[in-house]
Design a protein around this motif. Structure first.
Motif, mmCIF file in Angstrom:
data_model
loop_
_atom_site.group_PDB
_atom_site.id
_atom_site.type_symbol
_atom_site.label_atom_id
_atom_site.label_comp_id
_atom_site.label_asym_id
_atom_site.label_seq_id
_atom_site.Cartn_x
_atom_site.Cartn_y
_atom_site.Cartn_z
ATOM 1 N N GLY A 104 -106.381 25.084 97.951
ATOM 2 C CA GLY A 104 -105.432 26.113 98.353
ATOM 3 C C GLY A 104 -105.404 27.289 97.397
ATOM 4 O O GLY A 104 -105.315 28.447 97.815
ATOM 5 N N THR A 105 -105.451 27.018 96.087
ATOM 6 C CA THR A 105 -105.422 28.128 95.129
ATOM 7 C C THR A 105 -106.659 29.010 95.289
ATOM 8 O O THR A 105 -106.556 30.242 95.237
ATOM 9 C CB THR A 105 -105.335 27.618 93.674
ATOM 10 N N THR A 106 -107.816 28.400 95.514
ATOM 11 C CA THR A 106 -109.028 29.207 95.655
ATOM 12 C C THR A 106 -108.937 30.143 96.848
ATOM 13 O O THR A 106 -109.171 31.349 96.727
ATOM 14 C CB THR A 106 -110.265 28.300 95.791
ATOM 15 N N VAL A 107 -108.587 29.626 98.008
ATOM 16 C CA VAL A 107 -108.585 30.475 99.197
ATOM 17 C C VAL A 107 -107.495 31.530 99.113
ATOM 18 O O VAL A 107 -107.707 32.689 99.504
ATOM 19 C CB VAL A 107 -108.461 29.628 100.488
ATOM 20 N N ARG A 108 -106.344 31.197 98.573
ATOM 21 C CA ARG A 108 -105.244 32.171 98.553
ATOM 22 C C ARG A 108 -105.459 33.229 97.478
ATOM 23 O O ARG A 108 -105.223 34.409 97.710
ATOM 24 C CB ARG A 108 -103.917 31.447 98.391
ATOM 25 N N MET A 129 -108.495 22.010 105.540
ATOM 26 C CA MET A 129 -108.253 23.411 105.199
ATOM 27 C C MET A 129 -108.080 24.252 106.452
ATOM 28 O O MET A 129 -107.302 25.218 106.465
ATOM 29 C CB MET A 129 -109.412 23.940 104.344
ATOM 30 N N ARG A 130 -108.770 23.870 107.531
ATOM 31 C CA ARG A 130 -108.632 24.620 108.778
ATOM 32 C C ARG A 130 -107.274 24.400 109.451
ATOM 33 O O ARG A 130 -106.995 25.013 110.485
ATOM 34 C CB ARG A 130 -109.756 24.229 109.745
ATOM 35 N N GLU A 131 -106.443 23.533 108.846
ATOM 36 C CA GLU A 131 -105.079 23.308 109.346
ATOM 37 C C GLU A 131 -104.029 23.908 108.406
ATOM 38 O O GLU A 131 -102.831 23.848 108.703
ATOM 39 C CB GLU A 131 -104.815 21.812 109.486
ATOM 40 N N ARG A 132 -104.465 24.462 107.283
ATOM 41 C CA ARG A 132 -103.513 24.940 106.277
ATOM 42 C C ARG A 132 -103.219 26.420 106.506
ATOM 43 O O ARG A 132 -104.129 27.245 106.636
ATOM 44 C CB ARG A 132 -104.045 24.688 104.867
ATOM 45 N N PRO A 133 -101.955 26.808 106.547
ATOM 46 C CA PRO A 133 -101.584 28.172 106.951
ATOM 47 C C PRO A 133 -101.949 29.231 105.922
ATOM 48 O O PRO A 133 -101.826 29.025 104.716
ATOM 49 C CB PRO A 133 -100.059 28.072 107.128
ATOM 50 N N LEU A 134 -102.382 30.394 106.426
ATOM 51 C CA LEU A 134 -102.698 31.541 105.576
ATOM 52 C C LEU A 134 -102.170 32.844 106.172
ATOM 53 O O LEU A 134 -102.320 33.908 105.587
ATOM 54 C CB LEU A 134 -104.224 31.625 105.388
ATOM 55 N N GLU A 135 -101.545 32.732 107.347
ATOM 56 C CA GLU A 135 -101.174 33.936 108.094
ATOM 57 C C GLU A 135 -100.227 34.844 107.322
ATOM 58 O O GLU A 135 -100.329 36.074 107.411
ATOM 59 C CB GLU A 135 -100.561 33.553 109.437
ATOM 60 N N ASP A 136 -99.289 34.288 106.566
ATOM 61 C CA ASP A 136 -98.347 35.139 105.825
ATOM 62 C C ASP A 136 -99.088 36.056 104.858
ATOM 63 O O ASP A 136 -98.725 37.231 104.692
ATOM 64 C CB ASP A 136 -97.335 34.281 105.058
ATOM 65 N N LEU A 137 -100.126 35.543 104.211
ATOM 66 C CA LEU A 137 -100.916 36.380 103.302
ATOM 67 C C LEU A 137 -101.754 37.391 104.076
ATOM 68 O O LEU A 137 -101.855 38.566 103.682
ATOM 69 C CB LEU A 137 -101.815 35.500 102.427
ATOM 70 N N ILE A 345 -94.142 20.944 101.380
ATOM 71 C CA ILE A 345 -95.250 20.060 100.996
ATOM 72 C C ILE A 345 -95.881 19.369 102.211
ATOM 73 O O ILE A 345 -96.884 18.679 102.067
ATOM 74 C CB ILE A 345 -94.846 19.036 99.921
ATOM 75 N N ARG A 346 -95.321 19.597 103.383
ATOM 76 C CA ARG A 346 -95.992 19.115 104.599
ATOM 77 C C ARG A 346 -97.282 19.898 104.864
ATOM 78 O O ARG A 346 -98.105 19.486 105.690
ATOM 79 C CB ARG A 346 -95.056 19.229 105.806
ATOM 80 N N HIS A 347 -97.476 21.038 104.196
ATOM 81 C CA HIS A 347 -98.649 21.888 104.421
ATOM 82 C C HIS A 347 -99.658 21.780 103.289
ATOM 83 O O HIS A 347 -100.520 22.643 103.139
ATOM 84 C CB HIS A 347 -98.214 23.348 104.575
ATOM 85 N N LYS A 348 -99.565 20.730 102.496
ATOM 86 C CA LYS A 348 -100.491 20.559 101.366
ATOM 87 C C LYS A 348 -101.756 19.822 101.827
ATOM 88 O O LYS A 348 -102.120 19.885 103.000
ATOM 89 C CB LYS A 348 -99.785 19.794 100.242
ATOM 90 N N GLU A 349 -102.417 19.116 100.904
ATOM 91 C CA GLU A 349 -103.651 18.415 101.255
ATOM 92 C C GLU A 349 -103.461 17.464 102.431
ATOM 93 O O GLU A 349 -104.396 17.190 103.182
ATOM 94 C CB GLU A 349 -104.175 17.657 100.036
ATOM 95 N N THR A 350 -102.246 16.953 102.557
ATOM 96 C CA THR A 350 -101.826 16.225 103.744
ATOM 97 C C THR A 350 -100.347 16.546 103.948
ATOM 98 O O THR A 350 -99.750 17.265 103.132
ATOM 99 C CB THR A 350 -102.047 14.709 103.569
ATOM 100 N N ASP A 351 -99.749 16.042 105.003
ATOM 101 C CA ASP A 351 -98.291 16.133 105.152
ATOM 102 C C ASP A 351 -97.711 15.119 104.167
ATOM 103 O O ASP A 351 -97.609 13.926 104.459
ATOM 104 C CB ASP A 351 -97.889 15.800 106.589
#
Length: 432
Positions: A104-108, A129-137, A345-351
């Motif tokens: 997460g740190t790398t992509v953000r 990673m394809r399930e982890r949100p990035l839209e706000d950024l 933390i539901r949006h981390k490596e897992t829920d």
């Protein structure tokens, strides 16, 4: 990647006596990946990073920087990294296809960073990673004149950044899903060619990580101010000279060893950390103190002495990476433990809320799951095989139960390579 190998399953043998150990944990993942991003942006200084964590997440960051045209020199025998560039451009490459695994740190951080450049950059990762949100950024970058979009239209990777640099000076960012969106923007803004004002919209989760970013930007650049709550401003100008930067031991990793003293009794010292740490997770020891442990601080580090444990009711928003550590400790307390305000933390490596509840129930605990947390009621525990969901923190936390309960088997123990490849060897040293 680290050459450590792992079995498919690992049984944790209970300790036969209280622990009495001093542990040195590797460098902070959070600080390492921030420092790598800052070192790349300050590349004309040719800074050397010392105490760098070698793990999947940090090696993913290093490989992405190389694909962006930076020269990254690594000496893992000394845990040092030097970043240089032959280009006059802030981002040397004008195109790159970047694989971020599940970091997460790398992509953000890099999504914000490459938006300062000129070109087209694509980010993708593992299925999770394809399930982890990035839209706000992505929305924040669009406010700055950047074409930032998710290929699938769901706000998650793969994402594409097409940019000719920032074209705006005012940006808002939502902070309720991840503080890393704000941290990425802060580091990029510090190197922007124009004054930038960042405003946080709504609440902010994991604020200590934002404070960490703010302090590191001040050390590296010195051009950021916070004129009011939730507002950050930067001004262009000469940067500070950073030739060497030392990375602290990882406080999140330290939490497992402090918790081992709570679970097994005895004492564990984690060296190299104190209350002045950049990392908010050192405050995990305060939660252990509430539960009945005794905390001792010295120039050498922080020591936790195990004691009679009692359940607590605690808001862990600021130290949410230690939620699962506390979940394991709670199984051995007298009375219920309630963890609140960690829905993100539901949006981390897992829920992580659902996963922790599921696995603690397997072990015999009574668990009530809520949207933003859970309540753990200790019951008679039993050994069993537990799933880790390919989440390093699940594996390291659930192993703590096995220090007291026979028959606890960790499936996919190799997932610890994400942030702590040598964890199992260090855990074994508690038996000395």
């Amino acid at each position: 990647m680290s050459d450590v190998t792992y079995p498919a399953e690992l049984e944790i043998a209970p300790l036969t006596k209280p622990v009495n150990a001093a542990v040195t944990v590797p460098g902070s993942k959070s600080i390492t990946n921030r420092a790598l991003a800052l070192a790349a942006l300050a590349v004309n200084q040719k800074p050397t990073l010392r105490g760098v964590l070698r793990s999947e997440d940090t090696e993913v960051m290093i490989e992405c920087l190389r694909r962006l045209g930076f020269q990254v020199s690594v000496d893992w025998s000394k845990n040092t990294v030097t970043v240089t560039s032959d280009s006059a451009r802030l981002i040397p490459a004008n195109a790159a296809d970047l694989f971020v695994a599940n970091s997460g740190t790398t992509v953000r951080f890099l999504t914000a960073m490459v938006s300062l450049g000129e070109g087209r950059y694509r980010f993708d990762g593992v299925p999770r990673m394809r399930e982890r949100p990035l839209e706000d950024l992505l929305e924040s970058l669009r406010q700055l004149g950047v074409n930032a979009h998710s290929e699938g239209g769901n706000g998650c990777p793969p994402v594409v950044i097409e940019t000719t640099g920032w074209r705006g000076s005012e940006v808002t960012v939502r902070g309720t899903t991840s503080s890393q969106y704000l941290s990425g923007l802060m580091m990029a803004a510090a190197f922007a060619s124009r004054p930038v004002t960042i405003r946080v919209e709504g609440g902010l989760v994991s604020e200590p990580y934002v404070v960490m970013t703010e302090q590191m930007v001040d050390e590296w650049v010195g051009n950021m101010s916070r004129p009011s709550a939730g507002v950050f401003q930067t001004t262009p100008g000469p940067h500070r000279s950073v030739k060497e930067y030392a990375i602290e031991p990882d406080a999140s990793a330290a939490s497992y060893f402090w918790a081992a003293a709570a679970v097994a009794g005895g004492r564990v010292t984690v060296t190299g950390l104190n209350r002045k740490s950049l990392q908010g997770d050192v405050r995990f020891v305060d939660v252990l103190a509430q539960m009945g442990c005794r905390i001792e601080e010295s120039d050498n580090g922080i020591t936790v002495h195990g004691g009679h444990l009692r359940g607590v009711d605690v808001d862990m928003n600021d130290i949410s990476d230690t939620v699962m550590t506390l979940g394991a400790v709670a199984c051995f307390a007298e009375g219920a433990t309630t963890i609140r305000n960690v829905g993100h933390i539901r949006h981390k490596e897992t829920d992580r809320i659902a996963a922790l509840a599921t696995e603690l129930r397997k072990l015999g605990a009574e668990v009530e799951e809520r949207d933003d947390g859970l309540t753990i009621v200790p019951r008679a525990l039993k050994g069993c095989a537990v799933d880790t969901y390919n989440d390093h923190r699940m594996a390291m936390s659930l192993a703590l139960v096995g220090l007291r309960v026979p028959g606890v088997v960790i499936r996919n123990p190799g997932c610890v390579a994400k942030t702590y490849p040598g964890f199992w060897q260090d855990l074994e040293r508690l038996r000395a």
